[in-house]
Design a protein around this motif. Structure first.
Motif, PDB file in Angstrom:
ATOM      1  N   THR A 210       0.829  -1.205   0.000  1.00 46.38           N
ATOM      2  CA  THR A 210       0.000   0.000   0.000  1.00 46.38           C
ATOM      3  C   THR A 210       0.864   1.255   0.000  1.00 46.38           C
ATOM      4  OG1 THR A 210      -1.761  -1.155   1.144  1.00 46.38           O
ATOM      5  CG2 THR A 210      -1.822   1.239   1.218  1.00 46.38           C
ATOM      6  N   PHE A 211       1.986   1.208   0.718  1.00 48.23           N
ATOM      7  CA  PHE A 211       2.894   2.356   0.701  1.00 48.23           C
ATOM      8  C   PHE A 211       3.343   2.636  -0.731  1.00 48.23           C
ATOM      9  CE2 PHE A 211       7.195   4.158   0.879  1.00 48.23           C
ATOM     10  CZ  PHE A 211       6.915   5.318   1.564  1.00 48.23           C
ATOM     11  N   GLY A 212       3.759   1.583  -1.430  1.00 52.75           N
ATOM     12  CA  GLY A 212       4.166   1.742  -2.820  1.00 52.75           C
ATOM     13  C   GLY A 212       3.032   2.279  -3.676  1.00 52.75           C
ATOM     14  N   PHE A 213       1.845   1.736  -3.448  1.00 49.77           N
ATOM     15  CA  PHE A 213       0.663   2.174  -4.198  1.00 49.77           C
ATOM     16  C   PHE A 213       0.377   3.649  -3.941  1.00 49.77           C
ATOM     17  CE2 PHE A 213      -3.949   2.941  -3.691  1.00 49.77           C
ATOM     18  CZ  PHE A 213      -4.342   2.851  -5.012  1.00 49.77           C
ATOM     19  N   ALA A 214       0.450   4.047  -2.666  1.00 49.50           N
ATOM     20  CA  ALA A 214       0.125   5.429  -2.302  1.00 49.50           C
ATOM     21  C   ALA A 214       1.132   6.403  -2.914  1.00 49.50           C
ATOM     22  CB  ALA A 214       0.096   5.576  -0.782  1.00 49.50           C
ATOM     23  N   VAL A 215       2.405   6.016  -2.898  1.00 51.11           N
ATOM     24  CA  VAL A 215       3.430   6.883  -3.486  1.00 51.11           C
ATOM     25  C   VAL A 215       3.211   6.985  -5.002  1.00 51.11           C
ATOM     26  CG1 VAL A 215       5.891   7.074  -3.977  1.00 51.11           C
ATOM     27  CG2 VAL A 215       5.126   6.477  -1.675  1.00 51.11           C
ATOM     28  N   LEU A 216       2.840   5.866  -5.610  1.00 52.31           N
ATOM     29  CA  LEU A 216       2.570   5.863  -7.048  1.00 52.31           C
ATOM     30  C   LEU A 216       1.382   6.770  -7.379  1.00 52.31           C
ATOM     31  CD1 LEU A 216       3.459   4.387  -9.723  1.00 52.31           C
ATOM     32  CD2 LEU A 216       1.494   2.894  -9.336  1.00 52.31           C
ATOM     33  N   VAL A 217       0.339   6.692  -6.546  1.00 54.12           N
ATOM     34  CA  VAL A 217      -0.840   7.545  -6.754  1.00 54.12           C
ATOM     35  C   VAL A 217      -0.422   9.011  -6.693  1.00 54.12           C
ATOM     36  CG1 VAL A 217      -3.006   8.312  -5.712  1.00 54.12           C
ATOM     37  CG2 VAL A 217      -2.542   5.874  -5.959  1.00 54.12           C
ATOM     38  N   GLN A 218       0.395   9.365  -5.700  1.00 55.05           N
ATOM     39  CA  GLN A 218       0.857  10.744  -5.567  1.00 55.05           C
ATOM     40  C   GLN A 218       1.633  11.179  -6.807  1.00 55.05           C
ATOM     41  OE1 GLN A 218       0.641  13.021  -2.870  1.00 55.05           O
ATOM     42  NE2 GLN A 218      -0.921  11.693  -2.009  1.00 55.05           N
ATOM     43  N   PHE A 219       2.478  10.289  -7.295  1.00 48.64           N
ATOM     44  CA  PHE A 219       3.304  10.611  -8.454  1.00 48.64           C
ATOM     45  C   PHE A 219       2.443  10.826  -9.695  1.00 48.64           C
ATOM     46  CE2 PHE A 219       5.662   9.142 -12.197  1.00 48.64           C
ATOM     47  CZ  PHE A 219       6.699  10.056 -12.188  1.00 48.64           C
ATOM     48  N   VAL A 220       1.565   9.856  -9.963  1.00 55.18           N
ATOM     49  CA  VAL A 220       0.722   9.954 -11.158  1.00 55.18           C
ATOM     50  C   VAL A 220      -0.179  11.177 -11.065  1.00 55.18           C
ATOM     51  CG1 VAL A 220      -1.117   8.821 -12.455  1.00 55.18           C
ATOM     52  CG2 VAL A 220       0.812   7.476 -11.604  1.00 55.18           C
ATOM     53  N   TRP A 221      -0.719  11.392  -9.887  1.00 55.57           N
ATOM     54  CA  TRP A 221      -1.587  12.551  -9.680  1.00 55.57           C
ATOM     55  C   TRP A 221      -0.825  13.851  -9.946  1.00 55.57           C
ATOM     56  CZ3 TRP A 221      -6.389  13.991  -9.387  1.00 55.57           C
ATOM     57  CH2 TRP A 221      -6.718  15.202  -8.782  1.00 55.57           C
ATOM     58  N   GLY A 222       0.409  13.914  -9.479  1.00 54.47           N
ATOM     59  CA  GLY A 222       1.232  15.103  -9.707  1.00 54.47           C
ATOM     60  C   GLY A 222       1.456  15.345 -11.188  1.00 54.47           C
ATOM     61  N   GLU A 223       1.609  14.253 -11.941  1.00 52.69           N
ATOM     62  CA  GLU A 223       1.835  14.381 -13.379  1.00 52.69           C
ATOM     63  C   GLU A 223       0.575  14.831 -14.113  1.00 52.69           C
ATOM     64  OE1 GLU A 223       4.915  13.558 -15.226  1.00 52.69           O
ATOM     65  OE2 GLU A 223       5.507  14.032 -13.169  1.00 52.69           O
ATOM     66  N   LEU A 224      -0.588  14.404 -13.590  1.00 53.95           N
ATOM     67  CA  LEU A 224      -1.837  14.658 -14.298  1.00 53.95           C
ATOM     68  C   LEU A 224      -2.499  15.972 -13.900  1.00 53.95           C
ATOM     69  CD1 LEU A 224      -3.517  11.138 -14.266  1.00 53.95           C
ATOM     70  CD2 LEU A 224      -2.395  12.287 -16.167  1.00 53.95           C
ATOM     71  N   ARG A 225      -2.013  16.564 -12.809  1.00 55.01           N
ATOM     72  CA  ARG A 225      -2.714  17.707 -12.219  1.00 55.01           C
ATOM     73  C   ARG A 225      -3.002  18.807 -13.252  1.00 55.01           C
ATOM     74  NH1 ARG A 225       1.007  19.006  -8.380  1.00 55.01           N
ATOM     75  NH2 ARG A 225       0.485  17.239  -7.079  1.00 55.01           N
ATOM     76  N   LEU A 226      -1.967  19.200 -14.027  1.00 56.45           N
ATOM     77  CA  LEU A 226      -2.138  20.307 -14.963  1.00 56.45           C
ATOM     78  C   LEU A 226      -3.071  19.954 -16.109  1.00 56.45           C
ATOM     79  CD1 LEU A 226       1.453  21.771 -15.158  1.00 56.45           C
ATOM     80  CD2 LEU A 226      -0.533  22.667 -13.952  1.00 56.45           C
ATOM     81  N   ALA A 227      -3.153  18.653 -16.417  1.00 55.86           N
ATOM     82  CA  ALA A 227      -4.006  18.234 -17.524  1.00 55.86           C
ATOM     83  C   ALA A 227      -5.484  18.442 -17.214  1.00 55.86           C
ATOM     84  CB  ALA A 227      -3.749  16.764 -17.845  1.00 55.86           C
ATOM     85  N   LEU A 228      -5.813  18.706 -15.937  1.00 55.95           N
ATOM     86  CA  LEU A 228      -7.211  18.913 -15.564  1.00 55.95           C
ATOM     87  C   LEU A 228      -7.720  20.272 -16.031  1.00 55.95           C
ATOM     88  CD1 LEU A 228      -6.920  17.607 -11.909  1.00 55.95           C
ATOM     89  CD2 LEU A 228      -8.096  16.450 -13.777  1.00 55.95           C
ATOM     90  N   GLY A 229      -6.792  21.187 -16.318  1.00 61.03           N
ATOM     91  CA  GLY A 229      -7.197  22.544 -16.670  1.00 61.03           C
ATOM     92  C   GLY A 229      -7.456  22.715 -18.158  1.00 61.03           C
ATOM     93  N   ASP A 230      -8.088  23.832 -18.481  1.00 59.39           N
ATOM     94  CA  ASP A 230      -8.379  24.185 -19.862  1.00 59.39           C
ATOM     95  C   ASP A 230      -7.384  25.282 -20.225  1.00 59.39           C
ATOM     96  OD1 ASP A 230      -9.902  23.542 -21.947  1.00 59.39           O
ATOM     97  OD2 ASP A 230     -11.765  24.417 -21.174  1.00 59.39           O
ATOM     98  N   VAL A 231      -6.342  24.937 -20.992  1.00 58.97           N
ATOM     99  CA  VAL A 231      -5.250  25.885 -21.210  1.00 58.97           C
ATOM    100  C   VAL A 231      -5.740  27.106 -21.993  1.00 58.97           C
ATOM    101  CG1 VAL A 231      -3.007  26.203 -22.297  1.00 58.97           C
ATOM    102  CG2 VAL A 231      -3.550  24.052 -21.140  1.00 58.97           C
ATOM    103  N   VAL A 232      -5.389  28.266 -21.491  1.00 58.60           N
ATOM    104  CA  VAL A 232      -5.751  29.509 -22.168  1.00 58.60           C
ATOM    105  C   VAL A 232      -4.520  29.993 -22.938  1.00 58.60           C
ATOM    106  CG1 VAL A 232      -6.504  31.892 -21.853  1.00 58.60           C
ATOM    107  CG2 VAL A 232      -7.366  30.090 -20.335  1.00 58.60           C
TER     108      VAL A 232
END
Lengths: 335, 311
Positions: A210-232
């Protein structure tokens, strides 16, 4: 199913006003009460600290004549207040990982490892009810904790959220600690930990994975964060060399990319002609390349709330999928 | 509903029951029925599938093939779950709970909970109610697990090696409690054990499982009555000719003496001393000689429609 229509989860005793836990809810709370109280206690402490620092900051700002004056004018006098965010955001950032490992992973793995899942399964209540109660009570504690912290932290950072020198709103320390994001991120990690525990059936192994999973989630989430926006995209046609040629972005906007715009509408890298030795040569070079202005991609602060809810919705959908898996797998393998 | 006087059907019925693990079959081709109200011993060598059989009945295991029903209901049903109590071999309990909290677990999760009976069993062993489970001795823990199973007031009590870690005095006392409870409520008990002497004084029904399925099932009196122990002077090798048309379960020669346990298929001829076997002798004979043909008495026989499954 008759077992699903049993005694209500709570009932008030005649003597006291304190609600008394009953049935499966009592069992789940009793079994995990140390973990639950630790989470709630730590939440209360952290929230108190956050509100204390918020008070300090607002006192300082008030004394300095804010909001009439811009915070940028306070210079280094404001620095300690800005620095105070650091350790708190670090602590908040660790919450999904900590709860996933110490609350999620052992939730079912402990019972499966020590045989107590069999003990519960051979009483008169259905296993589905047991699983539902375990997940429900745990989710309640997780949501109560993360909502409290998110609201408290939001009230601290809110007044200075447009100050890029305090925190960049697209970065984890602010984006993942306010609004619905910490709630969804923690729920997903915890439920993921529960599922890992159900499959592995060993507490320690489940916690490590679970520790590995949680760290992976944080990493992937960090990579995807900007993709949630609508670039102006903003473009200018005043050349690129003069004083005011670069477009003005709104306050606290997060700049993603910048490039030169040519007369034909193409984008070319802003390092074009940068190696020319003289100003005149550079001007000539840019003219030959037909550069007419700037094109800048950015995310405005106004998108933050929308991005947070979109991201949270994705995480909650994933959480729902993992929960469905828990019930499907748990029907067969929960003893 | 749970007065224990279940008319008509058996308390437990297994038909062609089998369970395969990754390493192979733990139980195979197991068919028998246990009439309601009996106290049944479940005997077999290690690895014969006793725990597996009890686990399937308690719905902590799923069978690979065949079916098992508890009072006519599937083990997973609410009906079967309410009427069955299971005491697993390792007696799992929550270690951080106190004894009182463990009993509360039973009270919270079982509609027909009998707090007085459960507390009585705990108090009889002088186990303090506020002691944590982790601090109890093995025997005390077994007693609490017993109390949890009894407090449920089950119509069918499934016990897996219940007495293995109890001293003889406590064992005797808990067996007495078991018998009294079962007699008073007409509950059915299915109990696996290695202690053969325990069976003789407690059980009135018997199921012996070994590799290949049920070897022996039925009323203890009927089973004993069907077998005869013969002994006499030895003449020659192997089984003497005048015993050949009986079913010889086990025979042994010692010096000039020949003795055997047989199922008499008619009048016994020859110069034989005959005797009734004890239950222990009967069990040992069947456990030692795996080739002996199985015996399932009519009350234990499964009848599915027109076809008799158990031979």
């Amino acid at each position: 199913m008759s077992t699903l229509t049993g005694t209500p989860a709570t009932a008030t005793t005649a003597s006291g006003r304190r609600p008394r836990l009953r049935g499966m809810t009592w069992l789940v709370w009793r079994q995990h009460r140390a973990a639950f109280w630790t989470v709630l206690g730590a939440t209360a402490l952290l929230a108190t600290w956050i509100l204390y620092r918020r008070g300090q900051m607002l006192d300082f700002l008030g004394d300095q004549g804010w909001p009439g004056k811009d915070i940028a004018e306070f210079d280094e006098k404001f620095e300690p207040y800005a620095a105070a965010f650091g350790p708190v955001t670090t602590a908040l950032g660790m919450i999904p990982v900590l709860l996933g490992v110490f609350v999620g992973a052992p939730l079912l793995a402990g019972d499966l490892e020590h045989g107590t899942a069999r003990l519960v399964a051979t009483q008169s209540r259905s296993q589905v009810r047991w699983l539902a109660t375990k997940l429900g009570v745990t989710a309640l504690v997780v949501v109560a904790s993360t909502v409290t912290l998110s609201v408290a932290f939001g009230s601290w950072w809110g007044p200075v959220k447009d100050q890029i020198n305090v925190m960049d709103w697209t970065s984890g320390p602010s984006f993942d600690t306010t609004g619905p994001v910490p709630v969804a991120l923690t729920l997903f990690t915890v439920i993921g930990g529960v599922a890992i525990g159900l499959v592995l059936r060993r507490t320690l192994a489940a916690m490590v994975v679970t520790f590995g999973f949680a760290v992976l989630v944080q990493f992937v989430w960090g990579e995807l964060r900007l993709a949630l926006g609508d670039v102006v995209t903003v473009t200018t046609h005043k050349g690129v060399l003069g004083e005011d040629t670069f477009p003005r972005l709104p306050d606290a906007a997060y700049q993603i990319d910048q490039s030169y715009l040519t007369g034909s509408g193409e984008l070319i890298g802003w390092s074009t002609c940068v190696h020319e030795s003289t100003e005149q040569a550079r001007e000539l070079c840019l003219k030959q390349a037909d550069v007419v202005g700037w094109s800048v991609d950015y995310l405005p602060l106004s998108q933050m709330t929308g991005m947070q809810w979109l991201g949270a919705a994705i995480l909650l959908a994933l959480t729902a999928a993992v929960t469905a898996f828990l019930f499907l797998w748990g029907r067969k393998r929960l003893v | 509903m749970s007065d224990g006087t279940y008319a008509g059907g058996p308390a437990l019925e297994a038909v062609g029951l089998g369970k395969r693990y990754r390493r192979g079959w733990a139980l195979r081709d197991c068919s028998f029925r246990l009439p309601a109200g009996r106290i049944c011993g479940l005997v077999g060598p290690n690895g014969a599938g006793k725990t597996t059989l009890l686990g399937i009945a308690a719905h902590v295991l799923e069978p690979t093939e065949g079916t098992l029903s508890v009072f006519g209901a599937a083990p997973g049903s609410a009906e079967a779950g309410r009427r069955t109590a299971f005491l697993a071999q390792d007696k799992p309990l929550y270690r951080t709970f106190t004894v009182a909290e463990t009993l509360r677990l039973g009270r919270e999760l079982n509609p027909g909970w009998d707090q007085r009976a459960a507390e009585g069993i705990v108090r009889a062993g002088n186990v303090p109610l506020d002691a944590r489970i982790a601090t109890l001795s093995g025997g005390q823990r077994t007693r609490v697990a017993f109390a949890l199973a009894f407090g449920k007031r089950p119509d069918l009590l499934l016990l897996d090696e219940p007495m293995s870690d109890l001293d003889p005095v406590v064992r005797h006392e808990l067996m007495g409690t078991l018998m009294a409870e079962a007699a008073e409520r007409g509950s059915t008990v299915l109990m696996s054990t290695h202690v053969l002497a325990e069976l003789e004084s407690v059980c009135d029904y018997l199921v012996v499982v070994a590799q290949g399925g049920v070897r022996l099932a039925g009323d203890v009196d009927e089973l004993l009555y069907a077998h005869t122990r013969v002994s006499g002077a030895r003449n020659g090798e192997g089984v003497p000719a005048d015993l050949a048309h009986h079913t010889v379960v086990e025979s042994r020669t010692g010096g000039r003496q020949f003795s055997a346990l047989i199922r008499a298929e008619g009048p016994l001829a020859g110069p034989w001393d005959t005797d009734s076997p004890t239950m222990e002798e009967l069990l040992l004979a069947y456990l030692r000689s795996t080739g002996a043909p199985p015996l399932i008495t009519p009350t234990a026989e499964v009848r599915t429609g027109t076809q008799a499954v158990a031979a």
